[in-house]
Design an enzyme around this catalytic site. Structure first.
Site, PDB file in Angstrom:
ATOM      1  CG  ASP A   9      34.519  72.263 104.677  1.00 44.18           C
ATOM      2  OD1 ASP A   9      34.536  73.501 104.890  1.00 44.18           O
ATOM      3  OD2 ASP A   9      35.554  71.591 104.538  1.00 44.18           O
ATOM      4  CB  CYS A  12      36.462  73.757 101.844  1.00 44.38           C
ATOM      5  SG  CYS A  12      37.780  73.754 100.614  1.00 44.38           S
ATOM      6  CB  THR A  50      42.494  75.504 100.989  1.00 42.80           C
ATOM      7  OG1 THR A  50      41.893  74.268 100.528  1.00 42.80           O
ATOM      8  CG2 THR A  50      43.347  75.220 102.213  1.00 42.80           C
ATOM      9  N   GLY A  51      39.555  76.089  99.722  1.00 41.55           N
ATOM     10  CA  GLY A  51      38.909  76.089  98.398  1.00 41.55           C
ATOM     11  C   GLY A  51      39.426  74.957  97.524  1.00 41.55           C
ATOM     12  CG  HIS A 101      41.484  84.284  80.610  1.00 39.43           C
ATOM     13  ND1 HIS A 101      42.846  84.427  80.452  1.00 39.43           N
ATOM     14  CD2 HIS A 101      40.945  85.493  80.326  1.00 39.43           C
ATOM     15  CE1 HIS A 101      43.123  85.670  80.087  1.00 39.43           C
ATOM     16  NE2 HIS A 101      41.978  86.344  80.014  1.00 39.43           N
ATOM     17  CG  HIS A 153      40.185  82.845  76.712  1.00 36.23           C
ATOM     18  ND1 HIS A 153      41.562  82.811  76.730  1.00 36.23           N
ATOM     19  CD2 HIS A 153      39.829  84.112  77.002  1.00 36.23           C
ATOM     20  CE1 HIS A 153      42.027  84.016  77.034  1.00 36.23           C
ATOM     21  NE2 HIS A 153      40.990  84.830  77.193  1.00 36.23           N
TER      22      HIS A 153
END
Ligand code: RB5
Length: 146
Positions: free
Chosen positions: A8, A65, A67-68, A98, A132
């Site tokens: 963004d 973005c 913060t993610g 994982h 996992h």
């Protein structure tokens, strides 16, 4: 690999550098925008990247973005997407190893461009560890149930 990339307005300043970096690693990039510094809505780009990944038009996705976090919340609404925020080399490795993440998210306002590049390289080069699988299968079951 084919990598779908989206960001963004918070990620636009570092976008070109990230795209060059990904191409320099030998990958093809599908540019899902944004393409200007105008304020925009991160779910639009999370959706485009996620559609490319679940349709197998892309092997993996990268979303940037502020913060993610918003990108990861939006991308994870798409069935088949496992989007995860990373904030260090270790977490870039672990989301692949994982969590079998198929989309990596990072926050342009909380990390340097060089750090994000190093996390992208690690994410793209790290293989999922089959031990996992049971947990991933449970995530898929939840997705099918709700
Ligand atoms: C946009 O200002 C900001 O909210 C967005 O980039 C992101 O950080 C949301 O999670």
């Amino acid at each position: 690999m084919k990598i779908a990339f989206g960001c963004d307005h918070a990620g636009i300043e570092i976008k070109d550098k990230l795209l060059s970096f990904i191409k320099g690693l030998g990958h093809e990039v599908i540019d899902c925008g944004t393409n200007s510094s105008d304020s925009c809505d991160y779910p639009d780009f999370a959706l485009k990247v996620s559609q490319n990944v679940v349709s197998k038009n892309a092997d993996k996705g990268i979303l940037i973005c502020g913060t993610g976090i918003g990108m990861s919340i939006a991308a994870n609404k798409v069935k088949g997407i496992r989007a995860a925020v990373c904030w260090s080399k270790d977490t870039a490795k672990l989301i692949a190893q994982h969590n079998n993440a198929n989309v990596m998210c990072a926050g342009a306002r909380f990390a340097s461009t060089d750090d994000i590049c190093s996390w992208i390289k690690i994410f793209l080069e790290t293989e999922f560890e089959q031990r996992h699988s049971r947990r991933i299968d449970k995530i898929i079951q939840i997705e099918q149930q709700y």
